[in-house]
Design a protein around this motif. Structure first.
Motif, PDB file in Angstrom:
ATOM      1  N   SER A 168      26.702   5.705 -23.650  1.00  0.00           N
ATOM      2  CA  SER A 168      25.565   5.035 -24.282  1.00  0.00           C
ATOM      3  C   SER A 168      24.628   4.502 -23.209  1.00  0.00           C
ATOM      4  N   ALA A 169      23.339   4.561 -23.482  1.00  0.00           N
ATOM      5  CA  ALA A 169      22.343   4.065 -22.532  1.00  0.00           C
ATOM      6  C   ALA A 169      21.086   3.663 -23.288  1.00  0.00           C
ATOM      7  N   VAL A 170      20.385   2.664 -22.757  1.00  0.00           N
ATOM      8  CA  VAL A 170      19.147   2.181 -23.366  1.00  0.00           C
ATOM      9  C   VAL A 170      18.098   2.028 -22.270  1.00  0.00           C
ATOM     10  N   VAL A 171      16.961   2.689 -22.448  1.00  0.00           N
ATOM     11  CA  VAL A 171      15.835   2.579 -21.518  1.00  0.00           C
ATOM     12  C   VAL A 171      14.713   1.861 -22.259  1.00  0.00           C
ATOM     13  N   ARG A 172      14.222   0.762 -21.680  1.00  0.00           N
ATOM     14  CA  ARG A 172      13.207  -0.050 -22.349  1.00  0.00           C
ATOM     15  C   ARG A 172      11.980  -0.218 -21.465  1.00  0.00           C
TER      16      ARG A 172
ATOM     17  N   LEU B 142      -0.467  -6.595 -31.987  1.00  0.00           N
ATOM     18  CA  LEU B 142       0.894  -7.105 -31.841  1.00  0.00           C
ATOM     19  C   LEU B 142       1.650  -6.353 -30.748  1.00  0.00           C
ATOM     20  N   LEU B 143       1.459  -5.031 -30.675  1.00  0.00           N
ATOM     21  CA  LEU B 143       2.116  -4.247 -29.629  1.00  0.00           C
ATOM     22  C   LEU B 143       1.643  -4.672 -28.245  1.00  0.00           C
ATOM     23  N   SER B 144       0.352  -4.975 -28.121  1.00  0.00           N
ATOM     24  CA  SER B 144      -0.193  -5.378 -26.822  1.00  0.00           C
ATOM     25  C   SER B 144       0.303  -6.750 -26.394  1.00  0.00           C
ATOM     26  N   VAL B 145       0.735  -7.549 -27.364  1.00  0.00           N
ATOM     27  CA  VAL B 145       1.198  -8.904 -27.058  1.00  0.00           C
ATOM     28  C   VAL B 145       2.716  -8.962 -26.897  1.00  0.00           C
ATOM     29  N   ALA B 146       3.447  -8.284 -27.786  1.00  0.00           N
ATOM     30  CA  ALA B 146       4.907  -8.421 -27.773  1.00  0.00           C
ATOM     31  C   ALA B 146       5.622  -7.131 -28.145  1.00  0.00           C
ATOM     32  N   GLY B 147       4.999  -5.977 -27.913  1.00  0.00           N
ATOM     33  CA  GLY B 147       5.604  -4.708 -28.300  1.00  0.00           C
ATOM     34  C   GLY B 147       6.557  -4.157 -27.255  1.00  0.00           C
ATOM     35  N   ARG B 148       7.319  -3.141 -27.661  1.00  0.00           N
ATOM     36  CA  ARG B 148       8.288  -2.542 -26.755  1.00  0.00           C
ATOM     37  C   ARG B 148       8.587  -1.110 -27.187  1.00  0.00           C
ATOM     38  N   VAL B 149       8.784  -0.240 -26.198  1.00  0.00           N
ATOM     39  CA  VAL B 149       9.250   1.125 -26.431  1.00  0.00           C
ATOM     40  C   VAL B 149      10.686   1.200 -25.936  1.00  0.00           C
ATOM     41  N   GLU B 150      11.553   1.743 -26.756  1.00  0.00           N
ATOM     42  CA  GLU B 150      12.978   1.761 -26.434  1.00  0.00           C
ATOM     43  C   GLU B 150      13.552   3.132 -26.757  1.00  0.00           C
ATOM     44  N   VAL B 151      14.236   3.728 -25.792  1.00  0.00           N
ATOM     45  CA  VAL B 151      14.923   5.003 -26.000  1.00  0.00           C
ATOM     46  C   VAL B 151      16.419   4.738 -25.908  1.00  0.00           C
ATOM     47  N   VAL B 152      17.119   4.995 -27.006  1.00  0.00           N
ATOM     48  CA  VAL B 152      18.559   4.749 -27.085  1.00  0.00           C
ATOM     49  C   VAL B 152      19.276   6.090 -27.127  1.00  0.00           C
ATOM     50  N   VAL B 153      20.215   6.283 -26.204  1.00  0.00           N
ATOM     51  CA  VAL B 153      21.014   7.508 -26.157  1.00  0.00           C
ATOM     52  C   VAL B 153      22.464   7.126 -26.371  1.00  0.00           C
TER      53      VAL B 153
ATOM     54  N   ARG C 152       5.066   3.573 -17.757  1.00  0.00           N
ATOM     55  CA  ARG C 152       5.204   4.900 -18.363  1.00  0.00           C
ATOM     56  C   ARG C 152       5.793   5.892 -17.365  1.00  0.00           C
ATOM     57  N   ARG C 153       5.322   5.850 -16.116  1.00  0.00           N
ATOM     58  CA  ARG C 153       5.836   6.753 -15.092  1.00  0.00           C
ATOM     59  C   ARG C 153       7.307   6.469 -14.798  1.00  0.00           C
ATOM     60  N   TRP C 154       7.665   5.189 -14.748  1.00  0.00           N
ATOM     61  CA  TRP C 154       9.067   4.854 -14.500  1.00  0.00           C
ATOM     62  C   TRP C 154       9.944   5.330 -15.652  1.00  0.00           C
ATOM     63  N   MET C 155       9.490   5.133 -16.887  1.00  0.00           N
ATOM     64  CA  MET C 155      10.288   5.551 -18.036  1.00  0.00           C
ATOM     65  C   MET C 155      10.461   7.064 -18.059  1.00  0.00           C
ATOM     66  N   MET C 156       9.428   7.815 -17.693  1.00  0.00           N
ATOM     67  CA  MET C 156       9.564   9.271 -17.619  1.00  0.00           C
ATOM     68  C   MET C 156      10.619   9.664 -16.596  1.00  0.00           C
TER      69      MET C 156
ATOM     70  N   SER D 162      13.568  -2.006 -18.190  1.00  0.00           N
ATOM     71  CA  SER D 162      14.989  -2.227 -17.933  1.00  0.00           C
ATOM     72  C   SER D 162      15.784  -0.998 -18.336  1.00  0.00           C
ATOM     73  N   TYR D 163      16.962  -0.879 -17.733  1.00  0.00           N
ATOM     74  CA  TYR D 163      17.906   0.190 -18.068  1.00  0.00           C
ATOM     75  C   TYR D 163      19.278  -0.438 -18.236  1.00  0.00           C
ATOM     76  N   ASP D 164      19.948  -0.141 -19.350  1.00  0.00           N
ATOM     77  CA  ASP D 164      21.274  -0.685 -19.621  1.00  0.00           C
ATOM     78  C   ASP D 164      22.207   0.439 -20.045  1.00  0.00           C
ATOM     79  N   ALA D 165      23.439   0.386 -19.554  1.00  0.00           N
ATOM     80  CA  ALA D 165      24.499   1.290 -19.984  1.00  0.00           C
ATOM     81  C   ALA D 165      25.673   0.424 -20.410  1.00  0.00           C
ATOM     82  N   PRO D 166      25.633  -0.122 -21.649  1.00  0.00           N
ATOM     83  CA  PRO D 166      26.642  -1.095 -22.071  1.00  0.00           C
ATOM     84  C   PRO D 166      28.054  -0.546 -22.129  1.00  0.00           C
ATOM     85  N   PHE D 167      28.218   0.736 -22.462  1.00  0.00           N
ATOM     86  CA  PHE D 167      29.547   1.338 -22.468  1.00  0.00           C
ATOM     87  C   PHE D 167      29.392   2.837 -22.291  1.00  0.00           C
ATOM     88  N   GLY D 168      30.515   3.522 -22.030  1.00  0.00           N
ATOM     89  CA  GLY D 168      30.484   4.944 -21.721  1.00  0.00           C
ATOM     90  C   GLY D 168      29.790   5.774 -22.783  1.00  0.00           C
TER      91      GLY D 168
END
Length: 264
Positions: free
Chosen positions: A66-70, A159-170, A235-239, A58-64
């Protein structure tokens, strides 16, 4: 495979504009001459793909500004493999941990409870302990420490394989990469305004004789590597998303990061 793109503006480079002998490539869009090592293995800057993330991203831009890529690290195959390794490794190590714990318990506390799953350590006539000397017991505890740490790492990988997440916050000039499960996350920071490129890299370790692919964000001060547990499509999409967000967007917009349309 990655797409050969300009590290400055993100435009694709034609094969005729790459001089392998000299080790450079020319971008016709911005006129920049770049080293070959800077333009290979780059994710394609495809803004239209960012609005159609694969499942688990997912990609979110909650306000000017700021952005979060998950991207989720969930994987049925990865979870099955991690579960097997976790049970196998920790099952063997736990036997020796129980022996070490039993020795310490009988020496400093008293007789073991009947339900305790370890050999019974009995006191000798001089008040000592016939099962294991104190020095041997302490050595066993020290010897087992790295094996217990590896087992803990395998459990966290499960745990990562079951419910993990990578998140990049800008957020403005600041960036954070967070990897983990729930509140248990490993956070690394980078200067979002100084990112030179987002590219594919490889892990220092090998799995089945091969290094795993990961994402690396490169700035003049440091390189942040992450995402080795992500499935390839995520991974390719996140890159591609990070390339558009951190490199292409700011440079095309005159240094100002342009928010993308939020997508899930």
């Amino acid at each position: 495979m990655g797409t050969n793109v300009c590290p400055d503006c993100g435009a694709p480079l034609a094969i005729d504009d790459i001089n392998v002998r000299e080790g450079v490539g020319l971008c016709r869009a911005c006129g920049k001459l770049s080293r070959l090592g800077e333009i290979t293995d780059q994710p394609a800057a495809d803004p239209s793909a960012l609005t159609r993330p694969p499942a688990g991203c997912s990609y979110d831009a909650p306000f000017g500004g700021s952005a979060v890529v998950r991207a989720s690290t969930r994987s049925a195959g990865g979870a099955a493999g991690a579960l097997f390794l976790c049970l196998f490794w920790n099952g063997i190590v736990s036997v020796f941990v129980l022996i070490a714990a039993a020795g310490l318990y009988t020496r400093f506390v008293g007789p073991l409870p009947e339900w305790f799953p370890a050999p019974d350590f009995k006191s000798d006539r001089r008040g000592g302990h016939a099962g294991m000397s104190l020095g041997m017991n302490l050595f066993l505890c020290l010897f087992l420490t790295p094996f217990v740490l590896i087992g803990t790492g395998l459990f966290f990988a499960l745990l990562l394989s079951v419910a993990g997440r990578v998140e990049v916050v800008v957020s403005g000039p600041d960036g954070r990469v967070r990897t983990g499960v729930g509140p248990f996350r490993w956070t690394r920071r980078f200067a979002a305004g100084d990112v030179r490129r987002v590219a594919a890299g490889q892990t220092a370790y090998q799995e089945n004789g091969r290094a795993k692919e990961l994402i690396q964000i490169e700035t003049p001060d440091r390189t942040v590597k992450f995402g080795s547990m992500l499935p390839e499509a995520r991974r390719r999409w996140m890159m591609a998303a990070l390339q558009q967000l951190l490199v292409v967007g700011p440079k095309r917009g005159g240094g100002t990061r342009r928010p993308l349309a939020a997508a899930r």
